[in-house]
Design a protein around this motif. Structure first.
Motif, mmCIF file in Angstrom:
data_model
loop_
_atom_site.group_PDB
_atom_site.id
_atom_site.type_symbol
_atom_site.label_atom_id
_atom_site.label_comp_id
_atom_site.label_asym_id
_atom_site.label_seq_id
_atom_site.Cartn_x
_atom_site.Cartn_y
_atom_site.Cartn_z
ATOM 1 N N UNK A 70 0.926 -1.263 -0.203
ATOM 2 C CA UNK A 70 -0.185 -0.003 -0.084
ATOM 3 C C UNK A 70 0.707 1.026 -0.169
ATOM 4 N N UNK A 71 2.108 1.227 0.637
ATOM 5 C CA UNK A 71 2.953 2.203 0.603
ATOM 6 C C UNK A 71 3.317 2.539 -0.715
ATOM 7 N N UNK A 72 3.800 1.403 -1.402
ATOM 8 C CA UNK A 72 4.368 1.526 -2.759
ATOM 9 C C UNK A 72 3.268 2.065 -4.031
ATOM 10 N N UNK A 73 2.060 1.692 -3.808
ATOM 11 C CA UNK A 73 1.023 1.835 -4.501
ATOM 12 C C UNK A 73 0.589 3.383 -4.350
ATOM 13 N N UNK A 74 0.660 3.948 -2.865
ATOM 14 C CA UNK A 74 0.152 5.367 -2.714
ATOM 15 C C UNK A 74 1.222 6.263 -3.166
ATOM 16 N N UNK A 75 2.556 5.781 -3.230
ATOM 17 C CA UNK A 75 3.432 6.601 -3.783
ATOM 18 C C UNK A 75 3.382 6.601 -4.947
ATOM 19 N N UNK A 76 3.092 5.874 -5.842
ATOM 20 C CA UNK A 76 2.996 5.719 -7.278
ATOM 21 C C UNK A 76 1.892 6.482 -7.437
ATOM 22 N N UNK A 77 0.876 6.555 -6.951
ATOM 23 C CA UNK A 77 -0.609 7.226 -7.259
ATOM 24 C C UNK A 77 -0.174 8.661 -7.279
ATOM 25 N N UNK A 78 0.475 8.970 -6.062
ATOM 26 C CA UNK A 78 0.829 10.652 -6.007
ATOM 27 C C UNK A 78 1.634 10.962 -6.926
ATOM 28 N N UNK A 79 2.717 10.357 -7.411
ATOM 29 C CA UNK A 79 3.816 10.733 -8.489
ATOM 30 C C UNK A 79 2.906 10.964 -9.881
ATOM 31 N N UNK A 80 1.784 9.736 -10.009
ATOM 32 C CA UNK A 80 1.056 9.981 -11.225
ATOM 33 C C UNK A 80 -0.016 11.075 -11.221
ATOM 34 N N UNK A 133 -0.892 -2.612 -10.562
ATOM 35 C CA UNK A 133 0.435 -3.518 -10.859
ATOM 36 C C UNK A 133 1.526 -3.374 -9.930
ATOM 37 N N UNK A 134 1.912 -2.099 -9.533
ATOM 38 C CA UNK A 134 2.998 -1.710 -8.471
ATOM 39 C C UNK A 134 2.686 -2.438 -7.149
ATOM 40 N N UNK A 135 1.449 -2.332 -6.693
ATOM 41 C CA UNK A 135 1.029 -3.014 -5.438
ATOM 42 C C UNK A 135 1.059 -4.802 -5.657
ATOM 43 N N UNK A 136 0.606 -5.153 -6.815
ATOM 44 C CA UNK A 136 0.727 -6.335 -6.988
ATOM 45 C C UNK A 136 2.215 -6.884 -6.972
#
Length: 438
Positions: free
Chosen positions: A221-231, A374-377
Motif C-alpha cells: 500500500x505504501x508503494x501503491x500510494x507513492x506511485x499514485x501520488x507521483x502520477x 500492478x505496482x501494488x501487486x
C-alpha cells in the motif's frame, strides 16, 4: 435467500450472455473474482455457476457475428507462451496427481482470460470490466473496513473462504489493487455524493487492508500510494488527502497491530518470515537442478528434503516470483517477468500517446491507475503465492483493449521514424548539416 439471489442473477443474465459474449466474459469475472456464491449457506456454495457461464459464453462466442478475433500483441503472445510452457512442464511434474489437478484449474483461468481478451474491445466494455472488478472486490473492502472500525482493529479481516483471496494477506493485496481503480472511476461519476461515496469506499478498503494485519500488504500500500501520488495531476491536493487519511488510519490501529508491523525489520526472529526464506531457497535450488522446475503442487516434504536448507520447514512458495521459479524453472520465471514488462510498457505507451488528447484522457488515467495496481501487486505479490490469481490477467486484457482504442483514434505508433519525420526542415539560407559517415 442469498443462494436464491445469486442463482436468479446468474440465470437472469444468461440471455444477455447468449446475445453478446462480452457479457459472458464480464459475468465470469464477477463470479471468479467476487465469488458471491460463497456468501450463501446452502446449495449455491457448490453449484457450478462458473461452468454454466463459461459454456454459455463459448456458445455465444461461436455464434456471434461480432469480430471477436484474438489480439496478437506482445502481452497476449507472452501469456500464450507462458501457458504453452506450463503445458510442457506439467507432464514432468514431481507430483503428478496434484500437478494435474492444479493444471486443470489454471487452464480454466487462462482460457477465459483469452476469451476476455477477444470480447473486450470498446471503451464501454473496458469501463464495465473495471466496474465489475471494483464492485467485486470493493464489496469486501467496504465490509472489511466497517468490521475493522467495529472491532477497533483488534480482529483480523479475512476474505471469502476457499477462494484466492480467502487468506488475510491475499485479501489485503486485492484491496490495495482495487483502490487505484476506484480512484479512476471516482472522477467520472456525475454527482458529488457519488464521488464522496467512492472516496469513502477507498478509505474503508484501505482500512480493511490494514485490518488484515498483512505486513506485505503494508509495503504494497505504501508503494501503491507513492506511485499514485507521483502520477497525480494534483499533487498538492493529493498530498493533503494522504495527510488527512493515512495518519488517522495508522493511529486508529491498536498496539498489537504496530507490534506486528515492527517485525518487518526484525524478520530473523519471525518464524513466518524465515519459512518464506526457506521456501525461496528451495525454489532456487529446485530450478537449478530441474530445467522445467518441479511442476504444479511441488511443495511437498520430499521436495524440501531434497532442496531446502531446513527440510523440516515445509511452506508454499509465498511469492509469485519464486512460485514461477519453483514450478516452471528459470524459463517460466523469465516468461512471467516478460509478461509483466510488456504490460507495464503498453500502459506507459498509452499514457504517453494520450497526453494532451482530451478524447483519450480516460485511457491515460486508467492506464496510470492500472500501473499503480500492478505496482501494488508486484510488491505485495513478492510475499504471496498468487501467480495464477486472475485479476492481474484481467487487467492485462483491459490494457490490450485500451491500446487498440488508442491506435484506432491516433493511428498506429511509428516510433522514432515518426519523430524523425516531424523534425522541422532546415531554414532557408542555412546549410543542412552533412551526414556523418563512419
Amino acid at each position: 435467500m442469498r443462494d436464491l439471489l445469486v442463482t436468479l442473477l446468474v440465470f437472469a443474465g444468461l440471455p444477455y450472455v447468449l446475445k453478446r459474449p462480452v457479457y459472458g466474459g464480464l459475468m465470469w469475472v464477477w463470479i471468479s473474482v467476487m465469488n458471491p456464491h460463497t456468501q450463501g449457506w446452502g446449495f449455491a456454495t457448490t453449484f457450478p455457476f462458473a461452468y454454466i457461464i463459461a459454456v454459455a459464453t463459448l456458445v455465444s462466442l461461436a455464434k456471434s457475428r461480432e469480430k471477436n478475433r484474438f489480439p496478437l500483441t506482445p502481452i497476449s503472445l507472452a501469456l500464450l507462451a507462458f501457458v504453452f510452457w506450463m503445458n510442457l512442464t506439467t507432464p514432468f511434474a514431481m507430483f503428478s496427481n496434484g500437478a494435474w489437478n492444479q493444471y486443470t484449474k489454471v487452464m480454466k483461468i487462462m482460457g477465459m482470460t483469452f476469451v476476455l481478451m477477444m470480447v473486450v474491445r470498446e471503451r464501454a466494455d473496458i469501463q464495465r470490466l473495471i466496474w465489475v472488478l471494483v464492485i467485486s472486490l470493493g464489496f469486501y473492502g467496504v465490509k472489511g473496513g466497517l468490521f475493522t472500525i467495529r472491532s477497533g482493529g483488534n480482529d483480523r479481516v479475512w476474505g471469502p473462504v476457499g477462494t484466492f483471496i480467502g487468506d488475510n494477506n491475499a485479501l489485503a493485496l486485492a484491496l490495495i489493487m482495487t483502490i487505484p481503480l476506484m480512484y479512476y472511476l471516482m472522477h467520472d461519476l456525475p454527482r458529488r455524493w457519488m464521488r464522496h461515496a467512492m472516496l469513502a469506499a477507498m478509505a474503508l478498503s484501505g482500512l480493511a487492508a490494514l485490518g488484515s494485519y498483512s505486513r506485505g500488504g503494508l509495503l504494497a500500500i505504501v508503494a501503491m500510494l507513492a506511485f499514485m501520488w507521483l502520477k497525480s495531476r494534483h499533487k498538492l491536493s493529493g498530498a493533503v488527502l494522504l495527510v488527512l487519511l493515512v495518519p488517522p488510519a495508522l493511529l486508529f490501529m491498536p498496539e498489537q497491530w504496530g507490534a506486528r508491523m515492527d517485525t518487518i525489520g526484525a524478520y530473523q526472529a519471525d518464524s513466518s518470515a524465515m519459512g518464506r526464506l526457506n521456501a525461496w531457497h528451495m525454489a532456487y535450488n529446485l530450478a537449478r537442478d530441474r530445467f522445467m522446475g518441479g511442476g504444479f503442487a511441488c511443495y511437498e516434504p520430499l521436495t524440501f528434503a531434497l532442496y531446502a536448507p531446513n527440510p523440516a520447514d515445509v511452506h508454499a512458495a509465498h511469492s509469485i516470483y519464486f512460485q514461477a521459479l519453483a514450478e516452471h524453472g528459470f524459463v517460466g520465471l523469465a516468461i512471467y517477468l516478460l509478461l509483466g514488462c510488456f504490460t507495464w510498457r503498453s500502459a506507459a505507451v498509452i499514457v504517453r500517446r494520450c497526453r494532451g488528447c482530451t478524447e483519450l484522457d480516460w485511457a491515460a488515467r486508467l492506464a496510470a491507475m492500472i500501473q499503480a495496481s500492478l505496482i501494488g501487486f508486484g510488491v505485495g505479490g513478492a510475499f504471496l503465492s498468487l501467480l495464477y490469481w486472475d485479476v492481474p490477467y484481467y487487467l492485462m486484457a483491459a490494457v490490450i483493449a485500451m491500446r487498440a482504442q488508442v491506435a484506432l483514434r491516433l493511428g498506429p505508433e511509428r516510433g522514432r521514424s515518426e519523430a524523425a519525420r516531424a523534425r522541422p526542415a532546415a531554414l532557408p539560407g542555412r546549410a543542412t548539416p552533412p551526414a556523418v559517415t563512419r
